[in-house]
Design an enzyme around this catalytic site. Sequence first.
Site, short mmCIF file in Angstrom:
data_model
loop_
_atom_site.label_atom_id
_atom_site.label_comp_id
_atom_site.label_asym_id
_atom_site.label_seq_id
_atom_site.Cartn_x
_atom_site.Cartn_y
_atom_site.Cartn_z
CD GLU A 255 -5.44 5.50 7.46
OE1 GLU A 255 -6.58 5.97 7.45
OE2 GLU A 255 -5.08 4.61 6.66
CE LYS A 257 2.72 2.91 1.02
NZ LYS A 257 2.94 1.51 0.71
CG PHE A 347 -6.78 1.20 5.09
CD1 PHE A 347 -7.39 1.67 3.95
CD2 PHE A 347 -5.79 0.24 4.98
CE1 PHE A 347 -7.02 1.18 2.70
CE2 PHE A 347 -5.41 -0.26 3.74
CZ PHE A 347 -6.04 0.22 2.60
P1 AMP Z 1 2.20 1.94 -3.23
O1 AMP Z 1 1.91 0.47 -3.46
O2 AMP Z 1 3.59 2.20 -2.81
O3 AMP Z 1 1.69 2.77 -4.37
O4 AMP Z 1 1.31 2.37 -1.97
C1 AMP Z 1 -0.07 2.16 -1.93
C2 AMP Z 1 -0.37 0.88 -1.20
O5 AMP Z 1 -0.09 0.99 0.18
C3 AMP Z 1 -1.85 0.50 -1.18
O6 AMP Z 1 -2.25 -0.13 -2.36
C4 AMP Z 1 -1.95 -0.41 0.03
O7 AMP Z 1 -1.69 -1.74 -0.37
C5 AMP Z 1 -0.80 0.01 0.90
N1 AMP Z 1 -1.19 0.54 2.22
C6 AMP Z 1 -0.57 0.23 3.37
N2 AMP Z 1 -1.11 0.86 4.41
C7 AMP Z 1 -2.13 1.61 3.94
C8 AMP Z 1 -3.07 2.51 4.53
N3 AMP Z 1 -3.06 2.78 5.83
N4 AMP Z 1 -3.96 3.12 3.70
C9 AMP Z 1 -3.96 2.86 2.37
N5 AMP Z 1 -3.09 2.03 1.75
C10 AMP Z 1 -2.18 1.41 2.53
#
Ligand code: AMP
Length: 573
Positions: A255, A257, A347
Amino acid sequence: MAAKFIEIAELCDKIAKINERNVKISLVSNFIKEISPDEVDIAVRLIIGKIFPEWSDYRLEISWSTIIKLIKRITKATNKDILEEFSKTGDPGEMTQVLMEKKGIIKQATLMTLSQPELTIIDVYRTLEKIARIKGEGSRERKEILLENLLRLTKPLEAKYIVKVILGEMRHGFNEGLMEEAIAKAFRVPIDLVRKANMMIGDIGEVARIALLKGYEGLKKIKMRLFHPIKPMLAQQVENIFEALKEHGGKSAFEFKLDGVRVQIHKKDSKVRIFSRRLTDITESLPEIVDLVRKEIIADEVIVEGEVIAIGKDKRPLPFQYLMRRFKRARNLSKVIKEIPADLYLFDCLYVDGELLIDSKYVDRWNILEKIHGRIKLVPRSITSDPNEAQKFFDLARKEGHEGLMAKKLDSEYTPGNRGKKWLKIKLILSTLDLVIVAADWGYGRRKNWLSDYYLAARDEKTGKFYVIGKTFKGLTDEEFEEITQRLLKLKIGEKGRTVYVKPEIVVEVSFDEIQKSPKYESGYALRFARIIKIRYDKSPEEADTLNTVRELYEKQFKVKAKNNLLNLSRYN
Ligand code: AMP
């Protein structure tokens, strides 16, 4: 007989010194077994330092500077004493205890107990509840008085834990997950049932009370209570598409990000609430998303998850920082909302019309999401086992201005609060670390009014202490320097020369060229060319990266450096 607060303080001190999780669980389980049903919820909340569920309206709103002020007033400690004691352990509670002991408060407390009964857990909890209920004009002063009166009644060890509970920093290695196990053990109910009950009602104290009074049958009867956020499932970082495919057995759902704000949306008929990743209610900041959900979702009751992103005039996503303005400037919110339109991409779907879906497979949850999302966008996705196709999809995500991809295992359940390998994130940058600012230097020249050179620290997972691994003044805008300066001054512990020491609170995402072994810092590591790429408003210091991760990345960088991510880097830079 009413339980004494000192017993909780002693218990917490004991579990902090023990490493074995089973021994910790047994100690707590034996303790809560002896507590009466009308106090067990309070005991459980105090032990883990989570006095009110995230979804409740209660907020202590006691700042770090208030705590310092009261400690100084009560113990007559100087700024130097505060800085010295805090630097030793990095623990505000311990600092309070030591300062109280040093200043002979112990005598006062001992004398006091001759004439006055000891503090009970109910005394402490009710006072905190009172503090949390105070709202409106003059509330800060009224809160302060209540807390000061409470602290003046305590022994040093009690004060240590009152400060820890208020700041939510217990540092005894006994989190909510272990408490769920202790409840299961104490009241002889299955751990899975306790976990599920806690997730559904979002109040571990209440779960303990039901387990004690009504056992298995009582827990079984618990129904999902909407508007209590579920802890979000999290992702681990991998280097590239291949690693993700390998981890997921050859096939994965990729998906986009998106670089925005994670939201969990609860809806029942026309009532909609939106919660952030840290489970705070952010509904007021996203009125058009509320309308959208109200209009579009085809179900009476749902919990869905997605990402809200800011959209620029060219319809491309704007960096996450733009969206943050909505959450900071409550006063001219309507103007900010007009300037920075937001859009929602869904999502996941965790609950629909009476049915909890977290034990369903990812693919099944997505199928349900497809039926109910109306005209709300779903995050772009591609299910594939072909690395080339996945790489193309990654390139497309980047081309459209997104961060990278998430890879999700097709048959995986939704595991709340868990950072496992079922969800993997693939970003462009080789690696970043989420680090905590523990001190800052006043800048020079143009930056002279800003605290603009930051000491970045990683958390030691065993002790909870933060260790500096690098320093940088790069990456922030003027507006951000100004904002961080104000925030850091509120977190100040002390000052030496040009350096202001602060309570570890602000998390930043940092990119770097390399991790080096270095005697420069006590951690033994130093980042080369560190640069802040983002202020992580959505992360608490406990969620920051640990020294262990730093060690792992240090080892890994030799293996990975030459590989395909560098190829990616050169392609995009
Ligand atoms: P990180 O903040 O780098 O740990 O990455 C996780 C975060 O990515 C999640 O808490 C979401 O806010 C974000 N995110 C963006 N796109 C997605 C997606 N398709 N599925 C799940 N999380 C996503």
